[in-house]
Write an enzyme that holds these catalytic residues in place. Structure first.
Site, PDB file in Angstrom:
ATOM      1  N   LYS A   1      -0.271   5.450   6.497  1.00 32.59           N
ATOM      2  CA  LYS A   1      -0.812   6.255   5.394  1.00 32.59           C
ATOM      3  C   LYS A   1      -0.307   7.684   5.492  1.00 32.59           C
ATOM      4  CE  LYS A   1      -4.051   3.432   3.512  1.00 32.59           C
ATOM      5  NZ  LYS A   1      -4.537   2.583   4.575  1.00 32.59           N
TER       6      LYS A   1
ATOM      7  N   SER B   1       0.809  -1.215   0.000  1.00 32.29           N
ATOM      8  CA  SER B   1       0.000   0.000   0.000  1.00 32.29           C
ATOM      9  C   SER B   1       0.847   1.272   0.000  1.00 32.29           C
ATOM     10  CB  SER B   1      -0.960  -0.006   1.202  1.00 32.29           C
ATOM     11  OG  SER B   1      -0.251   0.153   2.384  1.00 32.29           O
TER      12      SER B   1
END
Lengths: 198, 198
Positions: B155, B117
Site C-alpha cells: 500500500k 489493489s
DNA sequence: CTTGAAAGTTCTCAAAAAGTTCACTATCCT
DNA sequence: AGGATAGTGAACTTTTTGAGAACTTTCAAG
C-alpha cells in the site's frame, strides 16, 4: 548446486526469518517441509552451511543466518505472493527470479513510454518496455506500429475484415483507430515492461 | 552438429531448467520427449556432454547444467521514447539500459502481486515487484506493511498526526485504511516492478 | 547453582530415486 | 549389406533422503 530438498529447506528458512525475524528451529523446519526426523533436517542444514549459503552465528538455538550471496548475478529471491489481507504466501518450487533471463532475448530493445495512452494496461508515463523485433503479431498483442512510415505508436492490435487493422490505445479516454493494412507496419511486439521507483 | 533427438533433449532440458530452476532427471526427460528407456535418454545426455553443450556439475541427481555459449549480459539497447503520433525519438546520452543494474540491489527481494489493489499505480495482478528491505519509509512511498503481525499488504503509506498511519490502496474502489502506528510494521519499500508478456 | 525442557548433534538402518551399463532390436540412409 | 541413429528393458551402482534413537548443549526458571 543444491538438491531439491536442500532448496526447500533454504527456501523455508528464508521465508521464516523474513516473517518472524528470527531463525526457525530444526523441528519447525521439519514441520514446514514435512520431515519428521530432526536428524534429517539437521543433515540438510549442515549441507547448506557447508555450501556456504547458511551459517550459524554462534552455537545456540535459532542461530541460523542466511549468508548474503551478492553474486553479480541477475537474480533476486522470490519470497512469494502478496495480496491484501493475508500473509505472504510462498510459491512452491520458485525461490528465485532471474530478471535478465525474463526480459532479455535476441532482437529485443527497450523504449521509454511517453504519455498515458497505455495506462489501462498498466503501462505508465516513463515506464520502460521491452520490444521483440518482428513484423507480424497476433490479435490482441501490444505492438509498436508505424503508421504511414511516420508515426510510431504502442497499441493493441486487431486484424479486421477487408485488410483493415484496428489499433486500440489502452486508455478509456481514447478511441480505437482503424487503418487499411498497407498504412500500418508492425515493428515489434511488447514482451516486457519495467519500472523503477525512487 | 546435433541430431534431431539430441536437439530435442537439449531443448527440453533448457526449458525445464528455465521453468523449475533445476535440472530434470533422466526419467523426466524421457517423459518430456516421449522416450520410455532411461538408458536411451542417458546415451543422448552423454553425447551432449561429449559435445560440450551440457555438463554435470558433480556426480549426483539433477546436476545437469547448460554450458552457456554466449555470455548473457544484462543490457538491451535503448532506442528512445515512444509516444502516440510521433516517430520514435532518441534519448540523447542514453543508448543502453542495464536491466539488472536498475532493479538489483542489496537486501532486495521479489513478490508476485495477487489481486487488483494497486491497479491505479500500474501494478497489475500477476506482476512482480522488487522490494527493498527496510523498516522505515517516507510519506507517499509504496510499502509492504505487516498489520498486527498477520496481514501483509502492498500500500501507499502516509503518516498522520497522533501516531496513526494511513495505508492507501491504489484502487479507486477501495478506501484508505487508518491504523495506530503500533499495529503496522513496515517490511520493505517498493523499488521496482516488472511484467513479462507472452 | 540446580534442573529440566527445548534445541542441536550424531549415529545406524533402510528405502527410494537417480544414474549407469549393457544386450538386443528397429529404422533409416547410402 | 552396413553403418549411424535410436529405443527397450533389465540389472546394477550410487546418491539422496527420512526415521528414529541416543546423546550433548543451551537457556531460563526457581
Amino acid at each position: 548446486m543444491l538438491t531439491i530438498q536442500q532448496k526447500r529447506v533454504l527456501d523455508f528458512i528464508r521465508a521464516f526469518i523474513h516473517r518472524h525475524g528470527h531463525s526457525p528451529s530444526l523441528r519447525e523446519i521439519g514441520e514446514g517441509i514435512d520431515i519428521q526426523s530432526r536428524g534429517a533436517v539437521h543433515r540438510h542444514v549442515q549441507t547448506l552451511i557447508g555450501r556456504g549459503v547458511l551459517k550459524r552465528t554462534r552455537s545456540g538455538w535459532r542461530t541460523l543466518e542466511l549468508v548474503e550471496t551478492d553474486e553479480a548475478s541477475s537474480s533476486l529471491p522470490l519470497l512469494g505472493k502478496i495480496a491484501a489481507g493475508r500473509p505472504i504466501e510462498a510459491i512452491p518450487g520458485h525461490d528465485e527470479v532471474n530478471i535478465a533471463e525474463m526480459l532479455l532475448g535476441e532482437e529485443r530493445y527497450v523504449l521509454q513510454i511517453e504519455g498515458d495512452s497505455m495506462i489501462d494496461a498498466g503501462i505508465l508515463d516513463g515506464d520502460l518496455v521491452v520490444i521483440q523485433h518482428t513484423d507480424t503479431a497476433n490479435d490482441g498483442e501490444i505492438v509498436v506500429a508505424l503508421i504511414d512510415n511516420q508515426e510510431a505508436t504502442l497499441k493493441r492490435l486487431f486484424h479486421l475484415s477487408g485488410r483493415r487493422i484496428k489499433l486500440v490505445a489502452e486508455n478509456h479516454k481514447l478511441s480505437p483507430l482503424i487503418y487499411p493494412a498497407d498504412r500500418v507496419r508492425i515493428q515489434g511486439v511488447l514482451t516486457g515492461q519495467l519500472r523503477s521507483y525512487r
